[in-house]
Design a protein around this motif. Structure first.
Motif, PDB file in Angstrom:
ATOM      1  N   THR A  41       0.826  -1.207   0.000  1.00 14.54           N
ATOM      2  CA  THR A  41       0.000   0.000   0.000  1.00 14.54           C
ATOM      3  C   THR A  41       0.858   1.254   0.000  1.00 14.54           C
ATOM      4  OG1 THR A  41      -1.816  -1.115   1.143  1.00 14.54           O
ATOM      5  CG2 THR A  41      -1.730   1.294   1.309  1.00 14.54           C
ATOM      6  N   PHE A  42       1.851   1.297   0.880  1.00 16.43           N
ATOM      7  CA  PHE A  42       2.682   2.492   0.966  1.00 16.43           C
ATOM      8  C   PHE A  42       3.657   2.589  -0.206  1.00 16.43           C
ATOM      9  CE2 PHE A  42       1.335   2.516   5.466  1.00 16.43           C
ATOM     10  CZ  PHE A  42       0.890   3.818   5.512  1.00 16.43           C
ATOM     11  N   PRO A  59       9.474  -0.804   0.964  1.00 13.20           N
ATOM     12  CA  PRO A  59      10.748  -0.674   0.249  1.00 13.20           C
ATOM     13  C   PRO A  59      10.868   0.634  -0.529  1.00 13.20           C
ATOM     14  CG  PRO A  59       9.858  -2.882  -0.044  1.00 13.20           C
ATOM     15  CD  PRO A  59       8.794  -2.075   0.637  1.00 13.20           C
ATOM     16  N   GLU A  60       9.765   1.103  -1.103  1.00 14.82           N
ATOM     17  CA  GLU A  60       9.816   2.350  -1.870  1.00 14.82           C
ATOM     18  C   GLU A  60      10.071   3.541  -0.951  1.00 14.82           C
ATOM     19  OE1 GLU A  60       9.657   4.995  -5.152  1.00 14.82           O
ATOM     20  OE2 GLU A  60      10.095   2.852  -4.915  1.00 14.82           O
ATOM     21  N   ARG A 102      13.677   3.510   0.097  1.00 16.35           N
ATOM     22  CA  ARG A 102      14.524   4.022  -0.992  1.00 16.35           C
ATOM     23  C   ARG A 102      14.508   5.550  -1.018  1.00 16.35           C
ATOM     24  NH1 ARG A 102      14.194   6.101  -5.865  1.00 16.35           N
ATOM     25  NH2 ARG A 102      11.905   6.059  -5.911  1.00 16.35           N
ATOM     26  N   LEU A 103      13.309   6.130  -0.926  1.00 14.91           N
ATOM     27  CA  LEU A 103      13.193   7.587  -0.951  1.00 14.91           C
ATOM     28  C   LEU A 103      13.863   8.219   0.271  1.00 14.91           C
ATOM     29  CD1 LEU A 103       9.494   7.904  -2.164  1.00 14.91           C
ATOM     30  CD2 LEU A 103      11.527   8.616  -3.438  1.00 14.91           C
ATOM     31  N   ALA A 104      13.678   7.593   1.435  1.00 16.22           N
ATOM     32  CA  ALA A 104      14.287   8.125   2.655  1.00 16.22           C
ATOM     33  C   ALA A 104      15.805   8.100   2.559  1.00 16.22           C
ATOM     34  CB  ALA A 104      13.813   7.332   3.872  1.00 16.22           C
ATOM     35  N   GLU A 136      14.959  -1.218   6.209  1.00 17.50           N
ATOM     36  CA  GLU A 136      13.664  -1.847   5.963  1.00 17.50           C
ATOM     37  C   GLU A 136      13.395  -2.837   7.083  1.00 17.50           C
ATOM     38  OE1 GLU A 136      11.515  -4.623   2.556  1.00 17.50           O
ATOM     39  OE2 GLU A 136      13.212  -3.350   1.993  1.00 17.50           O
ATOM     40  N   ALA A 137      12.181  -2.836   7.608  1.00 19.28           N
ATOM     41  CA  ALA A 137      11.846  -3.712   8.736  1.00 19.28           C
ATOM     42  C   ALA A 137      10.527  -4.414   8.471  1.00 19.28           C
ATOM     43  CB  ALA A 137      11.759  -2.903  10.027  1.00 19.28           C
TER      44      ALA A 137
END
Length: 305
Positions: free
Chosen positions: A111-112, A186-187, A190-192, A206-207
């Motif tokens: 979703t995120f 994951p997206e 990546r952006l963070a 990632e958790a």
């Protein structure tokens, strides 16, 4: 698109149109009465409205009844509506993605991922309306409160739980020793990482949902969960997550939760949190307080015994 001018001199002008549904008018009235920040009111209106004309009709209807102190917030709503016009449809797309997740298996990572691809800013804060400048102002206001509450100290090691695109981590990095941000998307991770790459005291990981098992006991002075716990609660993982959070916090460590759930029942949130506080050894310093002018998030500040 109708260019509205909402001012006292125009509020009685007759306009022939279909009556506005009460659920569309409710957030506008709440804003006029000072119960809801303008960005949040517009977010709720745009999320519920079937189309742009319904948004405009709600604002027109409210303009006929606003007077005195209600004029200024209505004008602010109108200005936001015009400024964010090209972003509201993307925001509505994110709402559709979220509704599918709520009605299904709560696959929040996917979703995120989808939401971040539509609009990074709106994916972490729909009330930003997808505007980077507005999100920056909202973030700065929140960080200012965090500093007032003693959450940002030079020596602190901080965990940003549900870090999203890294907006909180970036804002607090100059005020603390180090920040570890974790997210299940994951997206967003990546952006963070992209957005925090120049800051040497931030690590992004990632958790898996509901677990902080990779971190040692008593690793952090503070844990911040900014609008992330509602998804944990919806997934039935609140107690599991709370147990892990208590484990990784140092004695006297601080846990800030902004919004415990999205159920709209603050008394239920407080009752559930009291159970977790009693079980895992916390004291409550703020119990669902509303402290912000640009967001209606409720602050729960806990201190580990």
């Amino acid at each position: 698109m109708c260019a509205l001018r909402l001012c006292a001199g125009q509020k009685d002008a007759p306009v022939a149109e279909t009556p506005v549904a009460p659920d569309l008018l409710a957030p506008v009235i709440a804003c006029i009465e000072g119960r809801l920040p303008a960005p949040v009111a517009l977010m709720q209106l745009a999320s519920a409205a079937p189309d742009a004309e319904a948004i405009d009709s709600s604002l027109r209807e409210a303009s006929r009844h606003a007077s005195g102190s209600g004029i200024k917030p209505l004008e602010e709503l109108h200005a936001l509506r015009l400024r964010a016009a090209d972003k509201l449809e993307r925001m509505r797309d994110i709402v559709s993605v979220a509704r599918r997740a709520h009605s299904g298996e709560h696959d929040w990572a996917r979703t995120f991922d989808e939401a971040a691809r539509i609009s990074p800013e709106a994916s972490v804060a729909l009330y930003s309306l997808g505007e980077p400048e507005l999100l920056q102002r909202q973030t700065e206001e929140l960080v200012s409160r965090m500093a007032e509450w003693g959450l940002l100290q030079d020596e602190f090691q901080v965990l940003d739980f549900g870090c999203g695109i890294g907006r909180i981590a970036t804002a607090i990095a100059p005020r603390v020793a180090g920040v570890v941000g974790v997210d299940i998307s994951p997206e967003m991770v990546r952006l963070a990482r992209e957005r925090t790459a120049s800051l040497g005291n931030i690590a992004i990981a990632e958790a898996s949902a509901g677990t902080l098992g990779t971190f040692a006991d008593a690793s952090f002075d503070a844990v911040f969960a900014i609008d992330s716990v509602p998804y944990v609660v919806a997934s039935g993982l609140a107690e599991f997550c709370f147990r892990d959070t208590a484990r990784v916090l140092k004695p006297d460590g601080l846990l800030l939760i902004m919004n415990y759930s999205y159920r709209g029942d603050l008394s239920l949130d407080r009752a559930e949190l009291q159970h977790l506080v009693d079980r895992y050894g916390f004291d409550i310093e703020r119990n669902g307080t509303s402290d912000l002018s640009l967001w209606d998030g409720c602050a729960f500040l806990l201190r580990k015994r």
